[in-house]
Design a protein around this motif. Structure first.
Motif, PDB file in Angstrom:
ATOM      1  N   LEU A  40      11.346  24.730  18.612  1.00 23.54           N
ATOM      2  CA  LEU A  40      11.464  25.385  17.307  1.00 23.54           C
ATOM      3  C   LEU A  40      11.505  26.893  17.508  1.00 23.54           C
ATOM      4  N   PRO A  41      12.696  27.483  17.517  1.00 26.53           N
ATOM      5  CA  PRO A  41      12.778  28.939  17.622  1.00 26.53           C
ATOM      6  C   PRO A  41      12.088  29.600  16.432  1.00 26.53           C
ATOM      7  N   PRO A  42      11.713  30.853  16.534  1.00 31.44           N
ATOM      8  CA  PRO A  42      11.090  31.554  15.396  1.00 31.44           C
ATOM      9  C   PRO A  42      11.975  31.516  14.162  1.00 31.44           C
ATOM     10  N   ASP A  43      11.358  31.285  13.015  1.00 26.08           N
ATOM     11  CA  ASP A  43      12.044  31.278  11.715  1.00 26.08           C
ATOM     12  C   ASP A  43      13.114  30.189  11.602  1.00 26.08           C
ATOM     13  N   SER A  44      12.942  29.090  12.328  1.00 19.20           N
ATOM     14  CA  SER A  44      13.952  28.034  12.297  1.00 19.20           C
ATOM     15  C   SER A  44      13.557  26.855  11.409  1.00 19.20           C
ATOM     16  N   GLY A  45      12.379  26.906  10.782  1.00 22.56           N
ATOM     17  CA  GLY A  45      11.914  25.768   9.993  1.00 22.56           C
ATOM     18  C   GLY A  45      12.855  25.409   8.868  1.00 22.56           C
ATOM     19  N   LYS A  46      13.343  26.412   8.142  1.00 21.61           N
ATOM     20  CA  LYS A  46      14.254  26.142   7.038  1.00 21.61           C
ATOM     21  C   LYS A  46      15.564  25.544   7.534  1.00 21.61           C
ATOM     22  N   ALA A  47      16.036  25.995   8.691  1.00 19.88           N
ATOM     23  CA  ALA A  47      17.276  25.456   9.258  1.00 19.88           C
ATOM     24  C   ALA A  47      17.115  23.985   9.631  1.00 19.88           C
ATOM     25  N   VAL A  48      15.945  23.618  10.177  1.00 17.32           N
ATOM     26  CA  VAL A  48      15.696  22.213  10.510  1.00 17.32           C
ATOM     27  C   VAL A  48      15.692  21.359   9.247  1.00 17.32           C
ATOM     28  N   LEU A  49      15.070  21.864   8.181  1.00 18.93           N
ATOM     29  CA  LEU A  49      15.094  21.151   6.904  1.00 18.93           C
ATOM     30  C   LEU A  49      16.520  20.956   6.409  1.00 18.93           C
ATOM     31  N   SER A  50      17.339  21.990   6.556  1.00 20.41           N
ATOM     32  CA  SER A  50      18.730  21.900   6.111  1.00 20.41           C
ATOM     33  C   SER A  50      19.499  20.864   6.911  1.00 20.41           C
ATOM     34  N   ILE A  51      19.227  20.784   8.207  1.00 23.32           N
ATOM     35  CA  ILE A  51      19.916  19.795   9.044  1.00 23.32           C
ATOM     36  C   ILE A  51      19.603  18.383   8.573  1.00 23.32           C
ATOM     37  N   PHE A  52      18.322  18.072   8.390  1.00 23.59           N
ATOM     38  CA  PHE A  52      17.952  16.719   7.982  1.00 23.59           C
ATOM     39  C   PHE A  52      18.388  16.424   6.551  1.00 23.59           C
ATOM     40  N   GLY A  53      18.455  17.448   5.709  1.00 26.11           N
ATOM     41  CA  GLY A  53      18.889  17.229   4.339  1.00 26.11           C
ATOM     42  C   GLY A  53      20.383  17.184   4.173  1.00 26.11           C
ATOM     43  N   GLY A  54      21.140  17.838   5.089  1.00 20.15           N
ATOM     44  CA  GLY A  54      22.565  17.987   4.855  1.00 20.15           C
ATOM     45  C   GLY A  54      23.485  17.280   5.815  1.00 20.15           C
ATOM     46  N   ILE A  55      23.010  16.865   6.985  1.00 22.15           N
ATOM     47  CA  ILE A  55      23.889  16.239   7.981  1.00 22.15           C
ATOM     48  C   ILE A  55      23.902  14.726   7.790  1.00 22.15           C
ATOM     49  N   GLY A  56      25.090  14.137   7.819  1.00 24.14           N
ATOM     50  CA  GLY A  56      25.206  12.681   7.787  1.00 24.14           C
ATOM     51  C   GLY A  56      25.262  12.055   6.418  1.00 24.14           C
ATOM     52  N   GLY A  57      25.289  12.875   5.357  1.00 26.53           N
ATOM     53  CA  GLY A  57      25.429  12.322   4.015  1.00 26.53           C
ATOM     54  C   GLY A  57      24.113  11.835   3.432  1.00 26.53           C
ATOM     55  N   SER A  58      24.146  11.542   2.150  1.00 31.85           N
ATOM     56  CA  SER A  58      22.986  10.982   1.459  1.00 31.85           C
ATOM     57  C   SER A  58      23.455   9.796   0.608  1.00 31.85           C
ATOM     58  N   MET A  59      23.781  10.043  -0.652  1.00 33.46           N
ATOM     59  CA  MET A  59      24.252   8.950  -1.511  1.00 33.46           C
ATOM     60  C   MET A  59      25.556   8.344  -1.025  1.00 33.46           C
TER      61      MET A  59
END
Length: 411
Positions: free
Chosen positions: A181-200
């Motif tokens: 986890l690089p510094p200040d990367s928490g929001k980016a990790v959240l975005s990856i899990f929320g945005g990659i691979g689709g949802s509905m």
């Protein structure tokens, strides 16, 4: 149970490639590009973990349908309390409006990046009209062929660009296999899990495998391989995007000049061919997502209406010809066009990924309940490993949804 009929290799790869094209789309492109500009490939491990969990969820969805012959929406309507299906229906309405806005904005941005003579709003409206026309008059075979062509072009062009910029392969493999986890990367990790691979959009897969006549336990292995292909393509594309975006100006990447900034970087490294290859791949990705959503999402509404009216359906061809399907297609493509005038295409896509994040914990919880009922799914019930993966998905995506909600109220 008779063995499934053999299909040609190209035909057999249909639903997974269509799912990859529909699921990659705007959220994946922007999330992976922004991540690459900010952190290079250091969050590649999160991309891998995300697609693995999305595979688990989609495999569970498909396994339910193979075991019962019913879609998830039919399961909600027939086997769960009424408040569950009602809540799901209301969420669908909100999600639809923002996915329509997200994709029209993203397609407008892609078209404007290729040919800036037209503004973003004009390109977005044109793409929406063309997608509606293709879905309205075209049969599934035409839709599938177009989607395969788009996903092939988008992956090949972006992958070639990624290879030609000569990334450090040893470093990339280390970043994929070892979480940091690089510094200040928490929001980016959240975005990856929320945005990659689709949802509905994962629900679309059930309707598309019906088109290919995949039903019953005999098709389980084929579905798993098909989904492995879908999420393998998603991972390759996302990692390639982080590679080509590495070194770009992160401030520009977060604005409407995102695609042009990456294209300029590739032009400096590879010449004009690099610029045009990336812009073409970017366009294919977002238009394929629009086309997949425009074709697949109206099935959800039509399925709801058919179940509510207790109308027997005979597969998705019947649903596609209903007024409910066609009316919802127009709703998906029409009213969200108003948000094009907001002039913030990237913000629309980010807002959509936030809303989509709330579906994932609901899906994980639903599959933990439905796929553990032996009287419903028989021998296709969850095993211990799948239950563990679903619990991890529930906790992770639930935490992401709560975090995103806090960010909304705190901003």
């Amino acid at each position: 149970m008779p063995r499934p009929a053999l299909l040609s290799p190209f035909k057999a790869l249909g639903p997974g490639l269509v799912l990859a094209a529909a699921g990659i789309g705007a959220g994946d492109v922007i999330t992976a590009t922004v991540t690459g500009a900010q952190f290079g490939t250091r969050l590649a491990w999160a991309l891998l973990a995300c697609v693995v969990l999305k595979w688990v969820l989609n495999e569970g969805l498909a396994r339910w349908q193979l075991a019962t012959g019913t879609t998830l929406i039919e399961a909600c309507m027939q086997r769960l309390p009424r408040w569950v299906s009602l809540s799901f229906f209301l969420y669908l309405l909100v999600w639809t409006f923002f996915v329509g806005a997200s994709l029209t904005n993203a397609c407008g941005l892609a078209g404007h990046s290729l040919f800036p003579q037209w503004p973003v709003w004009a390109w977005g409206a044109l793409h929406s009209v063309v997608a509606v026309a293709l879905v309205w008059v075209g049969k599934f075979e035409l839709f599938e062929r177009v989607m395969k062509l788009l996903v092939g072009v988008m992956v090949i062009t972006v992958l070639i660009c990624a290879v030609l910029v000569k990334p450090n392969v040893a470093e990339l493999l280390r970043h994929i296999s070892w979480p940091v986890l690089p510094p200040d990367s928490g929001k980016a990790v959240l975005s990856i899990f929320g945005g990659i691979g689709g949802s509905m959009t994962m629900l679309c897969y059930g309707y598309w495998i019906r088109e290919n006549k995949w039903s019953g336990a005999g098709h389980q292995r084929m579905v798993r391989a098909d989904l492995l292909l879908a999420y393998g393509v998603t991972l390759i594309f996302a990692v390639a995007l982080t590679i080509v975006a590495a070194g770009c100006n992160a401030a520009v990447i977060n604005g409407s000049g995102m695609a042009l900034e990456v294209a300029a970087r590739l032009e400096a490294a590879l010449g004009p061919a690099g610029r045009w290859a990336f812009l073409l791949g970017f366009w294919c990705a977002v238009f394929a997502s629009m086309l997949g959503v425009w074709q697949g999402v109206p099935y959800f509404f039509a399925d709801f209406m058919a179940q509510r009216a207790a109308t027997p359906t005979d597969g998705e061809e019947d649903l596609k010809m209903t007024r409910a399907y066609r009316g919802y297609l127009l709703f998906l493509a029409g009213p969200p066009l108003a948000l094009l005038l907001a002039g913030r295409p990237v913000a629309m896509v980010v807002l959509f990924t936030v809303i989509g994040a709330f579906f994932m914990p609901f899906l994980a919880l639903l599959l933990l309940y439905l796929n553990n009922r032996r009287d419903w799914v028989g021998g296709l019930r969850n095993g211990p490993v799948r239950n563990l993966a679903l619990v991890v998905s529930l906790l992770l995506f639930g935490w992401i949804a709560i975090t995103e909600l806090k960010l909304i109220f705190s901003s």
